[in-house]
Design an enzyme around this catalytic site. Structure first.
Site, PDB file in Angstrom:
ATOM      1  N   TYR A  25       0.832  -1.209   0.000  1.00  0.00           N
ATOM      2  CA  TYR A  25       0.000   0.000   0.000  1.00  0.00           C
ATOM      3  C   TYR A  25       0.868   1.261   0.000  1.00  0.00           C
ATOM      4  O   TYR A  25       0.528   2.258  -0.643  1.00  0.00           O
ATOM      5  CB  TYR A  25      -0.938  -0.030   1.213  1.00  0.00           C
ATOM      6  CG  TYR A  25      -2.075   0.941   1.110  1.00  0.00           C
ATOM      7  CD1 TYR A  25      -3.125   0.717   0.237  1.00  0.00           C
ATOM      8  CD2 TYR A  25      -2.095   2.085   1.893  1.00  0.00           C
ATOM      9  CE1 TYR A  25      -4.169   1.610   0.136  1.00  0.00           C
ATOM     10  CE2 TYR A  25      -3.139   2.980   1.811  1.00  0.00           C
ATOM     11  CZ  TYR A  25      -4.176   2.744   0.934  1.00  0.00           C
ATOM     12  OH  TYR A  25      -5.213   3.642   0.836  1.00  0.00           O
ATOM     13  N   LEU A  28       1.918   1.827  -3.491  1.00  0.00           N
ATOM     14  CA  LEU A  28       0.809   2.375  -4.265  1.00  0.00           C
ATOM     15  C   LEU A  28       0.636   3.863  -3.973  1.00  0.00           C
ATOM     16  O   LEU A  28       0.461   4.665  -4.892  1.00  0.00           O
ATOM     17  CB  LEU A  28      -0.491   1.622  -3.953  1.00  0.00           C
ATOM     18  CG  LEU A  28      -1.740   2.209  -4.607  1.00  0.00           C
ATOM     19  CD1 LEU A  28      -1.664   2.095  -6.130  1.00  0.00           C
ATOM     20  CD2 LEU A  28      -2.987   1.548  -4.075  1.00  0.00           C
ATOM     21  N   HIS A  29       0.681   4.222  -2.707  1.00  0.00           N
ATOM     22  CA  HIS A  29       0.531   5.635  -2.326  1.00  0.00           C
ATOM     23  C   HIS A  29       1.591   6.498  -3.026  1.00  0.00           C
ATOM     24  O   HIS A  29       1.276   7.541  -3.595  1.00  0.00           O
ATOM     25  CB  HIS A  29       0.615   5.771  -0.807  1.00  0.00           C
ATOM     26  CG  HIS A  29       0.753   7.166  -0.319  1.00  0.00           C
ATOM     27  ND1 HIS A  29      -0.178   8.148  -0.584  1.00  0.00           N
ATOM     28  CD2 HIS A  29       1.724   7.766   0.409  1.00  0.00           C
ATOM     29  CE1 HIS A  29       0.211   9.289  -0.036  1.00  0.00           C
ATOM     30  NE2 HIS A  29       1.366   9.073   0.570  1.00  0.00           N
ATOM     31  N   ARG A  30       2.840   6.061  -2.996  1.00  0.00           N
ATOM     32  CA  ARG A  30       3.910   6.827  -3.646  1.00  0.00           C
ATOM     33  C   ARG A  30       3.657   6.936  -5.153  1.00  0.00           C
ATOM     34  O   ARG A  30       3.864   7.988  -5.746  1.00  0.00           O
ATOM     35  CB  ARG A  30       5.268   6.186  -3.375  1.00  0.00           C
ATOM     36  CG  ARG A  30       5.770   6.468  -1.956  1.00  0.00           C
ATOM     37  CD  ARG A  30       7.234   6.078  -1.796  1.00  0.00           C
ATOM     38  NE  ARG A  30       7.449   4.652  -1.889  1.00  0.00           N
ATOM     39  CZ  ARG A  30       7.382   3.810  -0.855  1.00  0.00           C
ATOM     40  NH1 ARG A  30       7.100   4.263   0.340  1.00  0.00           N
ATOM     41  NH2 ARG A  30       7.615   2.529  -1.032  1.00  0.00           N
TER      42      ARG A  30
END
Length: 188
Positions: A25, A28-30
């Site tokens: 996650y 994904l955020h980055r």
């Protein structure tokens, strides 16, 4: 929002599933931050509230072009051995809709007191009188453990709530975590 990708954490004897999900996650955020996109949402089809678990399944929702753009980046570098990834697929017919959003706990009375002192000019004694220890609230929601590059916060739980299933989709924007209080994702 008519396509999706499923990512499933593979069991690993060296790393617990929630640790791998948090790492996935975070990547994904980055990637969402780097793409400046607000049109990719997430859900966790295997989440559970009793016992609390985020599960081993992350689903990405978006248009065909937005998901292609994401997958053309190298955001899964280092995670491909730990997660299986499906191709981009069309959302099946008859899917419901739900909001998946962040919930922030007011769990630290001390932090609430410092904030009240700063914002309202209260003395420490006044802040203690106004905000008792019982004001702290703990959440019993699934979460991923993240760190923040923008604020420098080393590690914090990002609590995630899946709202009730709705019949009609609601369009809107998603934040850099793929979450939204307004927009829905397809639920199936």
């Amino acid at each position: 929002m008519d396509h999706y990708i499923d990512l499933t954490i593979r069991p690993d004897p060296e790393f617990p599933a929630h640790q791998l999900m948090s790492a996935l996650y975070a990547k994904l955020h980055r990637a969402l931050v780097n793409l400046y996109t607000d049109c990719i949402g997430v859900s966790f089809p295997g989440f559970n509230t009793t016992p609390v678990s985020i599960g081993m399944h992350l689903r990405l929702h978006g248009s065909l072009s937005s998901l292609r753009t994401l997958m053309e980046t190298n955001w899964l570098l280092g995670m491909r051995d730990h997660a299986s990834v499906t191709d981009i697929q069309a959302i099946p017919g008859g899917a419901g809709h739900r909001r998946v959003f962040r919930v922030q706990a007011q769990s630290s009375p001390e932090r609430l007191r410092r904030r009240a002192m700063r914002r309202h000019g209260l003395s420490e004694d006044d802040a203690r009188a106004r905000i008792p220890e019982a004001a702290g609230r703990t959440l019993k929601l699934p979460f991923v453990q993240l760190s923040s590059r923008s604020t420098g916060q080393l590690s914090f739980p990002l609590f995630i709530e899946h709202g009730p299933i709705e019949q009609q989709p609601v369009s809107g924007r998603f934040n850099s975590y793929g979450l939204s209080r307004e927009a829905t994702i397809p639920w199936f």
